[in-house]
Each structure stands twice: as C-alpha cells, then as structure tokens.
Write a protein that holds these residues in place. Structure first.
Motif, PDB file in Angstrom:
ATOM      1  N   LEU A 117     -21.856  44.159 -30.526  1.00  0.00           N
ATOM      2  CA  LEU A 117     -20.465  44.533 -29.782  1.00  0.00           C
ATOM      3  C   LEU A 117     -19.282  44.245 -31.007  1.00  0.00           C
ATOM      4  O   LEU A 117     -19.205  43.341 -31.386  1.00  0.00           O
ATOM      5  CB  LEU A 117     -20.363  43.513 -28.567  1.00  0.00           C
ATOM      6  CG  LEU A 117     -19.221  43.762 -27.603  1.00  0.00           C
ATOM      7  CD1 LEU A 117     -19.372  45.053 -26.996  1.00  0.00           C
ATOM      8  CD2 LEU A 117     -19.175  42.807 -26.503  1.00  0.00           C
ATOM      9  N   GLU A 172     -26.529  45.463 -36.410  1.00  0.00           N
ATOM     10  CA  GLU A 172     -27.775  45.871 -35.818  1.00  0.00           C
ATOM     11  C   GLU A 172     -27.126  46.924 -34.609  1.00  0.00           C
ATOM     12  O   GLU A 172     -25.973  46.726 -34.025  1.00  0.00           O
ATOM     13  CB  GLU A 172     -28.281  44.702 -34.994  1.00  0.00           C
ATOM     14  CG  GLU A 172     -29.663  44.542 -35.321  1.00  0.00           C
ATOM     15  CD  GLU A 172     -30.102  43.220 -34.620  1.00  0.00           C
ATOM     16  OE1 GLU A 172     -30.978  43.246 -33.861  1.00  0.00           O
ATOM     17  OE2 GLU A 172     -29.869  42.318 -34.855  1.00  0.00           O
ATOM     18  N   VAL A 173     -28.231  47.711 -34.099  1.00  0.00           N
ATOM     19  CA  VAL A 173     -27.972  48.474 -32.975  1.00  0.00           C
ATOM     20  C   VAL A 173     -27.818  47.591 -31.828  1.00  0.00           C
ATOM     21  O   VAL A 173     -28.435  46.753 -31.503  1.00  0.00           O
ATOM     22  CB  VAL A 173     -28.964  49.522 -33.042  1.00  0.00           C
ATOM     23  CG1 VAL A 173     -28.746  50.421 -31.452  1.00  0.00           C
ATOM     24  CG2 VAL A 173     -29.073  50.604 -34.134  1.00  0.00           C
ATOM     25  N   GLY A 174     -26.597  47.792 -31.083  1.00  0.00           N
ATOM     26  CA  GLY A 174     -26.257  46.831 -29.850  1.00  0.00           C
ATOM     27  C   GLY A 174     -25.344  46.098 -30.210  1.00  0.00           C
ATOM     28  O   GLY A 174     -24.853  45.244 -29.380  1.00  0.00           O
ATOM     29  N   VAL A 187     -24.154  52.178 -32.349  1.00  0.00           N
ATOM     30  CA  VAL A 187     -25.391  53.127 -31.727  1.00  0.00           C
ATOM     31  C   VAL A 187     -26.306  53.387 -32.790  1.00  0.00           C
ATOM     32  O   VAL A 187     -27.395  53.582 -32.809  1.00  0.00           O
ATOM     33  CB  VAL A 187     -24.783  54.333 -31.190  1.00  0.00           C
ATOM     34  CG1 VAL A 187     -25.860  55.374 -30.749  1.00  0.00           C
ATOM     35  CG2 VAL A 187     -23.977  53.873 -29.892  1.00  0.00           C
ATOM     36  N   LYS A 224     -19.265  37.566 -31.165  1.00  0.00           N
ATOM     37  CA  LYS A 224     -20.566  36.918 -30.913  1.00  0.00           C
ATOM     38  C   LYS A 224     -20.991  36.021 -29.480  1.00  0.00           C
ATOM     39  O   LYS A 224     -20.065  35.708 -29.198  1.00  0.00           O
ATOM     40  CB  LYS A 224     -20.992  35.716 -31.915  1.00  0.00           C
ATOM     41  CG  LYS A 224     -20.788  36.405 -33.430  1.00  0.00           C
ATOM     42  CD  LYS A 224     -21.679  35.857 -34.450  1.00  0.00           C
ATOM     43  CE  LYS A 224     -22.135  36.740 -35.636  1.00  0.00           C
ATOM     44  NZ  LYS A 224     -20.760  36.927 -36.525  1.00  0.00           N
ATOM     45  N   ILE A 253     -19.867  49.688 -28.979  1.00  0.00           N
ATOM     46  CA  ILE A 253     -21.353  49.201 -29.151  1.00  0.00           C
ATOM     47  C   ILE A 253     -21.745  50.101 -30.452  1.00  0.00           C
ATOM     48  O   ILE A 253     -21.447  51.397 -30.232  1.00  0.00           O
ATOM     49  CB  ILE A 253     -22.219  49.519 -27.975  1.00  0.00           C
ATOM     50  CG1 ILE A 253     -21.345  48.687 -26.772  1.00  0.00           C
ATOM     51  CG2 ILE A 253     -23.461  48.999 -28.196  1.00  0.00           C
ATOM     52  CD1 ILE A 253     -22.251  48.887 -25.468  1.00  0.00           C
TER      53      ILE A 253
END
Lengths: 451, 240
Positions: B125, B121-123, B85, B157, B83
């Motif tokens: 996967l 983006e943060v988060g 961060v 996604k 993920i």
C-alpha cells in the motif's frame, strides 16, 4: 488485459497481515467474535416464491418457479428440483458474465445437495401423473452483492423462497380421467410445497495456526487457507459436508464445527420461520380484504359488464357445481366403504341420498376407480338374491326395510345390471386387506351363506 | 445585463449541477485565468458540467465538481492510496480504483536514481500524489511533493486499509476536522491516511483500536454531526 487488471479487486498485504494478527486476539475486522454471524435480514418479495437475504454486505435474491415436465425414467413418480445460479459482474468485478465460473457451480451444487440429499423437499408430492407429468421446481439464485459467505446466504435465500412458494393446484379430469386441470389461483388456493426440514449451510473458515471463524467476510475469504461447509438442520441432522482442498482439519475440530453449526442452524431456522409466518399471515389478511371487494364489483357491474365477466361467472358457477359433486361423491364412496349400515339407514330416511346417487357416476371419472367397491356394496345389498342374507339384514335394521330395494336401484341402476359378471370376478378374486376387516354384519353374512 | 451575467456563475457555486449544465460563461470573464477541476469541461466559451454533483469554487480561480461515488476518476494533485499490482522496468503499475491502472515511474521518489530503485512486493500500500491525469492515457503518480521532497508519501506499513466512497474520504479531509475523527481522537490515539480515491488506512497500537476506528469511520457516512458523536461514544463505551 490492462482493463481486466484494473477491474480486479485486490487485497493489500496490510489487510492480510492485520486480519491474521487481529484474529490471534479473537478480533475480526467488523468487530465480531470468531463464532458470531453477521446480521441476517430476510425480506420476502411481494409475490410468492421470492426472497432476498442480506448478510452484512452480501445480498442475494432467490426466485422459485415451477413448470410441468415429464419425470425422469428412473423416478417416474417424483417431481424435480433444480438450482440455477447467476453471478452478475455487478456483484463483484471478478465475476465474469456468461459461463458460470467455478464458484458459481460450487455454490449451486452445495445448495442443491443440501436440499436434495436430505430430501427436504417432498418431490413425490409434485407428481401429477406417474411417468407422464410432474412439477419441476426451479430455484434461481442471483448474487446482487458479494460481501463474502455467498453459500450460507444463498442457501437461506433458497429456503425462504421455497417456503413461500405456492404452486397452482391441479387435478385430473376430462372424459378419460387423464386430462390435467390446472386450477387458476383465483379459483383454488395455490398449494405450498411440502418441506420436511430446513437444511442450513454454515461456512467455517480456517486460517493457519488452527484459527477458525464462522461466516467469513469477503476479505477473510481472500486470506483464509481453507473452508468447510456443514449443512445441518435444527434437529442436529447432518445433511451434507463440503470440504475442498486447502488447510487440513482435524477430527476434533470437525466435531466442534458440527456442534456450532447445529446451534447456529437452530437460530437461523427460527428466523426464517418467523419471517415466513409473518408473510403468510399478511397474505392471508390481504386475501380476506380482497375477497369482499371482488364480490362487490361483480354484483355492481354484473349487468353492464361484457361477455368476459359473464364467462367468468359461468365458469365460477360450473366450478362450484363441480366442487359440490366432488364432495358429494367422496362422501358417498366413503360411506359405502366404511359404514354400510348407517348409510343405508340414512338413505332410507333422507332425501339427500338420492340426489347424491344420480349424479356422480355419470359425471366423475373417479367413480371408475370407486366402482368395484361401490358395486360390491350394491351386490351385497342385493344379496345376490339370498334369502338368508335378507333375513339377517332385516333383523338388524328394521326401519329402512321397505325402502331399501328402491334406494339401491337408485345407486346404480345401470352398472349393477351391466357389470354383473365383473362383480362376481371381484368377489372370487383375491381378497384385499380391506375385505378382511369388513363390518361385522358382512362377516356374519358370509358365514351364514356357507352354512 | 452585466449584473445578470456576473451573477450567473455564483448562482451555481455550492449548488447541485447535472451533466450538460453550462456553469460558467468565459465571454464575460475575459481577463481571468481559471483552473478547472474534475467534472468540468470547456466548449469554446462555455464551461459545462460532465457529472452530477456539487459545483465547488475555491479562491482565487479553481472550479470543480464534487460527488460521492465508488469509482475514482483521477485528477491532478489529488492524494491517493494505491496498491502495487505489478512492477515493470520503468514503472510500477498501481491500482488507484480508477478506470485504468496508474503508472508510478521508478524514479519518482526523493533522490530517485537508476541505482536506488525501491522494491515493492505486489500488494504493498502506497500513499501517492497524482501528477498527470489525461484522457486516453494512464494516470501518472509520484511519491514526492511538488518540490521533490518525500513529504509523507511512500509505503504504509502495518495497519488496516478499507474502502469508502469518494465523498466520505473528502469529508474526512475537510478543514474543520470531521466530527468522527474529532470524537475518536479524544479517546483513542491512531494514525490515519486518507486518499481521495476512497481508501482509508488506519494504524494504532492495538488491533481493537484499529477495528473501532475503522468501523466508526465506515458507519459515519450517512450520519449527521450529532449522530456521529453519539455513535462514536456508544462504540467506545462498548469497548471499555
């Protein structure tokens, strides 16, 4: 900083989006419907006053203990109830050891408010000496694993622990009647707390677009926009509501929540009660099983046991004596208060009466409290040497005529003589309600004496 | 004497070892090169175990210890789900459930240059490969396979990601297909990505398929083959 970053739990965008989109079709990630609770498992500890609740992944342990404290000034005849929370980093890496965090304080406050404001636990029965000594009940809540919805689970654990908690029985004794005797558990059965009802906390999670779930999981908690906690009991009384910031909630939704909460609370109450009942039954069975063996060992080993054992048996003996006395005494005073006539009749014919009379006054502090009435009775019996009365009495109760004077001297030979002035005071002083409804014969008596 | 020594390493293979067990003696196998995986270390001629688990051997020369745990210890050539961060000038910081955050160099993509640095983006996967895992250093990841191709690596996604133990994720990847996946695959169509760090991503057309697949996989951890199949059938019956 790096280590802390690595240790924090985080949610991916995928999860966030999925939780929301699945909810639109009324599906939750663990396969529940929006208004469905997770499976609740309540297990009670081996000792009284400890419980563990599992709500899905969430695990919470709660332990109830009690100690003596001085009651608060403003509430001199109430015990206290306090809640302590422990959020261990083992349960969730985001919990920090040491100082309780915001969520720990909130959890404690919500559980506390539910129990205290609704007066679920009878704190007045925890008082021993007004203004001096009372029981302080302490509930420790430990979070063992955080799977979401800690508040509901903690509330359930606290209730289950409170319901199984037993405190040792206490009584006042000693020479001045101010000495508190705590009876060991082996001597007297410990007493449970008085719990009037069970306030159950139910958490609602709100997502945007007016989606609502009950009992949110850890993941849902991270996504949801706001929450509301309603504490209700099985009767449908609302004990507390907590709605912190976040998503606004309309009145209609709140009413719907409360209705849902009431039905859920009824279910949960039933579950807690059935678990506690099973536990009580089992512990009662154990007690029955234990007792015979206890006696057996006493008998067997009585001779070759050391002093300790002797001491114990002596103690038990004394204790038993005391019990007898108490019962005798209460029997006596009750008799005097309620039913003067029959008692005197009984006294006259029964040798038991005398046995009761001689002991209680010299021994029990309570007799001081009883004294006035007791004396009143004796005064009445001696009639302050009113012949008129004597006649009345004689007319009513023939059989015990001869013995009566003797028996009454037996009742309190000392006090009747010494406390004579006090007795008169009592007679003159304001009448109590009890006096107003005295037995017929007494009323007659007074009337006759006036005449 | 010689027989005994040569038989000692084989006796440990596929059996449980505990930290401190000497599993191999290099003095008896001088003409071999061996590769050590996770949980093993070399002290001169002795190869000893560093964690409890099962010793595995794969021909011709790989040894490692397998265990099931919640925390992942990075190991070279593992495929993991990470993920995002944070993003720095040179690296993305990625959480791979390890003791430290992992670095993903911004150029570790197929055809990656300074010009076409991806934006995450943060988060987000990501499906990644561990390139370096040394003591005292943050592990390094890559979004390409060994030959520099994108393969299947990269951002995932939609779908749903859930966490399991490392043991279960290893089972899901084992070569005769795991019975849960096989039973599920007969009835449902879904996409799955398994990271050896105990993260599993599932995607399907409808949310209820994802929920069923995810729950079936999570429940299968402690079940035998037959039980897994029964459980899946039961779940599928409920949904239809």
């Amino acid at each position: 900083m790096d280590v802390r970053l690595a240790n924090t739990w985080r949610l991916t965008l995928n999860e966030k989006n999925f939780i929301k989109s699945a909810l639109l079709t009324e599906i939750r990630i663990d396969g529940r419907k929006p208004f469905e609770f997770r499976n609740i498992i309540i297990s009670l500890g081996r000792e009284d006053g400890s419980a563990e609740v599992q709500l899905g992944q969430t695990r919470i342990m709660s332990i109830v203990t009690a100690k003596f404290v001085q009651p608060y000034r403003d509430r001199p005849n109430e015990g206290t109830l306090s809640i302590y929370t422990e959020f261990s980093p083992m349960a969730d890496p985001s919990f920090e050891a040491g100082r309780p965090g915001e969520s720990a304080v909130e959890l404690g406050r919500i559980v506390d408010r539910g129990l205290r404001e609704s007066r679920a636990v009878d704190t007045e029965s925890l008082c021993i000496v007004a203004g001096k000594l009372a029981w302080a009940i302490r509930i420790d809540i430990h979070i063992l694993d955080n799977g979401g919805n800690l508040i509901d689970a903690a509330n359930m654990a606290a209730l289950a622990a409170l319901m199984t908690f037993r405190r040792p029985e206490c009584s006042l004794g000693g020479e001045d009647g101010q000495e508190v005797i705590v009876h060991p558990l082996e001597m007297r059965d410990p007493v449970p707390l008085i719990i009037h009802h069970l306030p159950i906390a139910i958490t609602f999670g709100f997502f945007d677009e007016s989606l609502m779930v009950i009992d949110p999981t850890h993941n849902e908690e991270a996504v949801m926009a706001g929450r509301m906690i309603a504490t209700v009991n099985a009767n449908g009384d609302i004990c507390a509501i907590q709605k912190a910031g976040g998503e606004g909630v309309s009145q209609r939704v709140i009413m719907q929540c409360l209705q849902l909460a009431t039905t859920k609370a009824a279910d949960i109450t039933k579950q807690i009660k059935s678990v506690v009942e099973a536990y009580n039954k089992e512990s009662a069975l154990q007690k029955i099983n234990r007792e015979p063996t206890c006696v057996g060992t006493n008998v067997k080993e009585g001779q070759d046991q050391t002093l300790d054992n002797k001491g114990i048996t002596e103690l038990v003996g004394k204790y038993m004596e005391r019990l007898k006395l108490i019962s005798g005494e209460s029997y006596l005073s009750q008799n005097i208060n309620d039913d003067f006539e029959t008692k005197s009749l009984g006294r006259g014919t029964d040798s038991h009466g005398i046995k009761f009379n001689s002991t209680p006054l010299s021994w029990d502090p309570y007799s001081k409290g009883v004294d006035p009435e007791f004396l009143k009775a004796s005064v009445a019996s001696q009639g302050l040497s009113s012949a008129n009365e004597e006649k009345e009495w004689r007319g009513e109760e023939k059989p015990s005529e001869a013995e009566r004077p003797g028996t009454y001297e037996d009742v309190n030979p000392k006090s009747s003589a010494v406390d004579a002035p006090r007795i008169e005071m009592q007679m003159i002083g304001p009448k109590k309600l009890k006096d107003a409804v005295k037995p017929k014969n007494k009323r007659k008596k007074k009337a006759s004496s006036v005449i | 004497m010689e027989i005994k020594q040569s038989s000692s390493p084989t006796s440990f293979i596929d059996s449980t070892v505990v930290p401190g067990d000497v599993v191999l003696d290099l003095s008896s196998m001088t003409n071999q090169t061996i590769k050590l995986g996770g949980g093993l270390r070399q002290d001169c001629d002795a190869i000893s175990a560093m964690k409890a688990g099962t010793l595995r051997f794969s021909k011709p020369n790989k040894y490692w210890i397998e265990s099931s745990q919640k925390r992942y210890v990075p190991c070279v050539e593992d495929t993991v789900l990470g993920i995002v961060v944070d993003s720095k000038a040179d690296n993305f910081l990625i959480d791979i459930k390890g003791p430290a955050l992992a670095f993903l160099p911004v150029l570790a993509f197929e055809g990656g240059t300074r010009r076409n640095i991806p934006k995450f983006e943060v988060g987000t996967l990501l499906y990644l490969r561990v390139v370096k895992a040394n003591f005292g250093m943050n592990p390094e990841l890559s979004c390409t396979d060994a030959s520099g191709k994108a393969a299947e690596f990269g951002p995932l996604k939609d779908g749903y990601m859930f966490e399991t133990s490392t043991g279960l994720s290893r089972k899901l990847l084992s070569s005769p297909t795991c019975p849960v996946l096989e039973a599920l695959g007969k009835k449902l169509s879904f996409e799955i990505a398994v990271g050896l760090n105990g993260r599993v991503w599932v995607n399907a057309a409808s949310p209820d398929t994802i929920v069923v697949a995810a729950n079936a996989i999570m429940n299968s951890e402690s079940l035998s083959t037959a039980q897994q199949i029964i459980m899946v059938e039961h779940l599928l019956k409920n949904i239809q």
